[in-house]
Scaffold this motif. Sequence first.
Motif, short mmCIF file in Angstrom:
data_model
loop_
_atom_site.label_atom_id
_atom_site.label_comp_id
_atom_site.label_asym_id
_atom_site.label_seq_id
_atom_site.Cartn_x
_atom_site.Cartn_y
_atom_site.Cartn_z
N THR A 154 0.83 -1.19 0.00
CA THR A 154 0.00 0.00 0.00
C THR A 154 0.87 1.25 0.00
O THR A 154 1.78 1.38 0.82
CB THR A 154 -0.94 0.03 1.23
OG1 THR A 154 -1.80 -1.11 1.21
CG2 THR A 154 -1.79 1.30 1.23
N THR A 155 0.60 2.14 -0.94
CA THR A 155 1.29 3.44 -1.02
C THR A 155 0.34 4.50 -0.49
O THR A 155 -0.80 4.61 -0.95
CB THR A 155 1.69 3.76 -2.46
OG1 THR A 155 2.54 2.73 -2.96
CG2 THR A 155 2.42 5.10 -2.52
N ARG A 156 0.81 5.29 0.45
CA ARG A 156 -0.01 6.31 1.10
C ARG A 156 0.44 7.69 0.62
O ARG A 156 1.61 8.06 0.73
CB ARG A 156 0.13 6.19 2.62
CG ARG A 156 -0.71 7.15 3.42
CD ARG A 156 -0.58 6.82 4.90
NE ARG A 156 -1.37 7.71 5.74
CZ ARG A 156 -0.94 8.83 6.26
NH1 ARG A 156 0.33 9.21 6.01
NH2 ARG A 156 -1.73 9.59 7.01
N PHE A 157 -0.52 8.45 0.09
CA PHE A 157 -0.24 9.81 -0.36
C PHE A 157 -0.72 10.77 0.73
O PHE A 157 -1.87 11.21 0.73
CB PHE A 157 -0.94 10.08 -1.69
CG PHE A 157 -0.51 9.16 -2.80
CD1 PHE A 157 0.63 9.45 -3.55
CD2 PHE A 157 -1.22 8.00 -3.08
CE1 PHE A 157 1.04 8.60 -4.57
CE2 PHE A 157 -0.82 7.15 -4.09
CZ PHE A 157 0.31 7.44 -4.84
N SER A 158 0.16 11.08 1.65
CA SER A 158 -0.23 11.82 2.85
C SER A 158 -0.65 13.25 2.50
O SER A 158 -0.09 13.87 1.58
CB SER A 158 0.93 11.86 3.85
OG SER A 158 1.96 12.67 3.35
#
Length: 324
Positions: A154-158
């Motif tokens: 999972t890639t999180r785009f904060s």
Amino acid sequence: MNTGKIVICIVLLNLQFQLLWGQDYYFKHYKVEDGLSHNTVLSSLQDKKGFMWFGTKNGLNRFDGFTFKLYQNNPDNPKSLKGNYVECVHEFDNSIWVGTDNGLFKYNERFENFDLLEGTTKANILDIENDDFGNLWFVADNTLNKHNVVTNKTTRFSPDRFFHAISVIKTLDNEIWAVSPEELFHYSKETNSFQKYILNITADSKKLFRINKLFNLDNRTILIGTQNHGVVAFDIIEKRIMDIAPITTNSFYVRDFALRGKNELWVATESGIHIYDLGSNGYTNLRKDYNNPYAISDNAVYSLTVDKEGGIWAGTFFGGIDYH
């Protein structure tokens, strides 16, 4: 599920409604007394097998055309949903994904239970989408995430580095677009980042401008549903705001969109359902009518789904489900 019998029953029922009332739009209603878990319906979906799924304030409902099967939190069952407030449902990778106020869940059809996606515990899931590269996109607590179902990464785009996300869609050309409360963003697979587009909307200063929903109308147009400022149309080829009369001329609180056929656009709002004929520029606003038992049950309409037979399922805030 005998789809043929369901279609015949629905057609006969609709003919009966038309003869009794003599109007163009007539609805059958499904509420708590019919087996629905709650009369506030927030989201809806028809899966590949024909089942209708409805997310409510009190659990997930699967409808086979006759009865509702309920899925709710059970503290004694670790495989149940952890949250009963179901904001969104989505089908991807031959599975139903359920966004709740307490995590994102994958439905296990064989055992009729749910697996929590790691890292989403206690997260409020606002929207779910997928691309054609094996990625499930979802908005959790205003943070956009990209989850690859093959690698389980999972890639999180904060929001600190990117933006506070509200909604996400995949366009017909497999591009990912997302919105913050006021701006539009286009994802670049090459750079794993986003290009921002400022909408430059002339908003009424007395009314809050906020984006609620994205919808891909055609191969060049994204519709942006807003609070109190109606529908904004964006040309994804020329990268500019465009006018589509009469769609972009009304100001109302938009909740959802659905396209029936090529030309019939349905818009769910806090002021009923607005229907636009894109071919003739015709327009109809459907509202609750206490004297008409076949009108929509509530003016606050939160979700719209077009089924495989061309029927419309509208989820309302107080009146359950309306079927046309």
